[in-house]
Design a protein around this motif. Structure first.
Motif, mmCIF file in Angstrom:
data_model
loop_
_atom_site.group_PDB
_atom_site.id
_atom_site.type_symbol
_atom_site.label_atom_id
_atom_site.label_comp_id
_atom_site.label_asym_id
_atom_site.label_seq_id
_atom_site.Cartn_x
_atom_site.Cartn_y
_atom_site.Cartn_z
ATOM 1 N N PRO A 88 17.431 70.987 -71.928
ATOM 2 C CA PRO A 88 18.301 69.890 -71.486
ATOM 3 C C PRO A 88 18.658 68.859 -72.565
ATOM 4 C CG PRO A 88 16.486 70.191 -69.955
ATOM 5 C CD PRO A 88 16.201 71.035 -71.153
ATOM 6 N N ILE A 89 17.839 68.738 -73.599
ATOM 7 C CA ILE A 89 18.128 67.722 -74.620
ATOM 8 C C ILE A 89 18.951 68.262 -75.785
ATOM 9 C CG2 ILE A 89 16.088 66.367 -74.045
ATOM 10 C CD1 ILE A 89 14.785 67.479 -76.595
ATOM 11 N N LEU A 90 19.269 69.540 -75.799
ATOM 12 C CA LEU A 90 20.022 70.111 -76.918
ATOM 13 C C LEU A 90 21.417 69.501 -77.081
ATOM 14 C CD1 LEU A 90 18.975 73.857 -76.871
ATOM 15 C CD2 LEU A 90 18.391 72.120 -78.551
ATOM 16 N N PRO A 91 22.177 69.257 -76.017
ATOM 17 C CA PRO A 91 23.488 68.627 -76.236
ATOM 18 C C PRO A 91 23.374 67.244 -76.895
ATOM 19 C CG PRO A 91 23.404 69.586 -74.048
ATOM 20 C CD PRO A 91 22.015 69.671 -74.617
ATOM 21 N N ALA A 92 22.388 66.468 -76.499
ATOM 22 C CA ALA A 92 22.209 65.146 -77.113
ATOM 23 C C ALA A 92 21.814 65.279 -78.582
ATOM 24 C CB ALA A 92 21.150 64.362 -76.356
ATOM 25 N N LEU A 93 20.938 66.241 -78.869
ATOM 26 C CA LEU A 93 20.545 66.448 -80.269
ATOM 27 C C LEU A 93 21.719 66.914 -81.115
ATOM 28 C CD1 LEU A 93 17.063 68.181 -79.953
ATOM 29 C CD2 LEU A 93 17.545 65.904 -80.818
ATOM 30 N N SER A 94 22.532 67.797 -80.571
ATOM 31 C CA SER A 94 23.649 68.325 -81.360
ATOM 32 C C SER A 94 24.673 67.234 -81.657
ATOM 33 C CB SER A 94 24.306 69.502 -80.649
ATOM 34 O OG SER A 94 24.938 69.082 -79.455
ATOM 35 N N SER A 95 24.911 66.333 -80.708
ATOM 36 C CA SER A 95 25.874 65.262 -80.978
ATOM 37 C C SER A 95 25.305 64.249 -81.968
ATOM 38 C CB SER A 95 26.285 64.576 -79.676
ATOM 39 O OG SER A 95 25.177 63.924 -79.101
ATOM 40 N N LYS A 96 24.004 63.962 -81.878
ATOM 41 C CA LYS A 96 23.393 63.002 -82.819
ATOM 42 C C LYS A 96 23.338 63.566 -84.236
ATOM 43 C CE LYS A 96 21.501 59.772 -80.008
ATOM 44 N NZ LYS A 96 21.523 58.361 -80.133
ATOM 45 N N LEU A 97 23.133 64.892 -84.348
ATOM 46 C CA LEU A 97 23.000 65.519 -85.661
ATOM 47 C C LEU A 97 24.304 66.102 -86.183
ATOM 48 C CD1 LEU A 97 19.640 67.411 -85.030
ATOM 49 C CD2 LEU A 97 19.961 65.278 -86.290
ATOM 50 N N ASP A 98 25.385 66.002 -85.401
ATOM 51 C CA ASP A 98 26.677 66.630 -85.744
ATOM 52 C C ASP A 98 26.482 68.106 -86.071
ATOM 53 O OD1 ASP A 98 28.169 64.288 -85.387
ATOM 54 O OD2 ASP A 98 27.689 63.607 -87.427
ATOM 55 N N ALA A 99 25.776 68.798 -85.199
ATOM 56 C CA ALA A 99 25.456 70.207 -85.418
ATOM 57 C C ALA A 99 26.504 71.109 -84.772
ATOM 58 C CB ALA A 99 24.093 70.522 -84.831
ATOM 59 N N THR A 100 26.707 72.256 -85.385
ATOM 60 C CA THR A 100 27.607 73.267 -84.822
ATOM 61 C C THR A 100 26.882 74.020 -83.713
ATOM 62 O OG1 THR A 100 26.893 74.986 -86.352
ATOM 63 C CG2 THR A 100 28.698 73.551 -87.096
ATOM 64 N N PRO A 101 27.618 74.734 -82.857
ATOM 65 C CA PRO A 101 26.947 75.534 -81.825
ATOM 66 C C PRO A 101 25.951 76.553 -82.399
ATOM 67 C CG PRO A 101 29.257 75.315 -81.284
ATOM 68 C CD PRO A 101 29.067 74.719 -82.655
ATOM 69 N N SER A 102 26.245 77.118 -83.548
ATOM 70 C CA SER A 102 25.316 78.062 -84.180
ATOM 71 C C SER A 102 24.022 77.368 -84.592
ATOM 72 C CB SER A 102 25.949 78.708 -85.409
ATOM 73 O OG SER A 102 27.080 79.448 -85.047
ATOM 74 N N GLN A 103 24.142 76.178 -85.120
ATOM 75 C CA GLN A 103 22.956 75.431 -85.521
ATOM 76 C C GLN A 103 22.111 75.039 -84.310
ATOM 77 O OE1 GLN A 103 25.054 72.395 -87.698
ATOM 78 N NE2 GLN A 103 24.508 73.310 -89.686
ATOM 79 N N VAL A 104 22.775 74.690 -83.211
ATOM 80 C CA VAL A 104 22.045 74.352 -81.993
ATOM 81 C C VAL A 104 21.312 75.582 -81.466
ATOM 82 C CG1 VAL A 104 22.284 73.579 -79.600
ATOM 83 C CG2 VAL A 104 23.594 72.462 -81.404
ATOM 84 N N SER A 105 21.959 76.743 -81.534
ATOM 85 C CA SER A 105 21.310 77.990 -81.099
ATOM 86 C C SER A 105 20.085 78.293 -81.950
ATOM 87 C CB SER A 105 22.290 79.159 -81.176
ATOM 88 O OG SER A 105 23.355 78.952 -80.295
ATOM 89 N N LEU A 106 20.191 78.092 -83.239
ATOM 90 C CA LEU A 106 19.042 78.302 -84.121
ATOM 91 C C LEU A 106 17.922 77.313 -83.823
ATOM 92 C CD1 LEU A 106 20.806 79.050 -87.522
ATOM 93 C CD2 LEU A 106 19.414 80.618 -86.170
ATOM 94 N N LEU A 107 18.290 76.082 -83.515
ATOM 95 C CA LEU A 107 17.289 75.082 -83.165
ATOM 96 C C LEU A 107 16.558 75.476 -81.892
ATOM 97 C CD1 LEU A 107 16.063 72.287 -83.754
ATOM 98 C CD2 LEU A 107 17.892 71.322 -82.353
#
Length: 85
Positions: A48-67
Motif C-alpha cells: 500500500p505504501i509503494l505509490p507514496a514512495l514512488s512519488s516521493k522518490l520520482d521513481a519509474t514503474p520499473s524501479q517501483v517493481s524492483l523495490l
C-alpha cells in the motif's frame, strides 16, 4: 473409496483414517507456516505504501517493481540460493 472425516477428539482434530492428531507435525511444517504468515504480512505492509514512495522518490514503474521485489524475502537472491546440505 474410503470416507475420511475430521473429528474433534480430546485436544484437537483427528483423522479417522490414521488416528493421529493434525497438530503433531514436524517442526519444519510450523516453520514454513510461520514464514508464510510473516511474508504475507510484509507484502500487506509494503504494497500500500509503494505509490507514496514512488512519488516521493520520482521513481519509474520499473524501479517501483524492483523495490517491491527486493522487499519480499522470496525475491531476494539469498532466499533462492541452494542449501549447503
Amino acid at each position: 473409496m474410503e470416507n475420511i472425516q475430521i473429528l474433534s477428539y480430546g485436544g484437537g482434530p483427528v483423522s479417522t483414517a490414521t488416528g493421529q492428531s493434525l497438530f503433531k507435525q514436524p517442526r519444519a511444517v510450523f516453520a514454513v507456516a510461520f514464514a508464510c504468515v510473516v511474508s504475507f504480512m510484509g507484502i500487506g505492509l509494503v504494497d500500500p505504501i509503494l505509490p507514496a514512495l514512488s512519488s516521493k522518490l520520482d521513481a519509474t514503474p520499473s524501479q517501483v517493481s524492483l523495490l517491491f521485489t527486493s522487499s519480499s524475502p522470496a525475491g531476494s537472491p539469498a532466499a533462492s540460493a541452494p542449501s549447503p546440505h
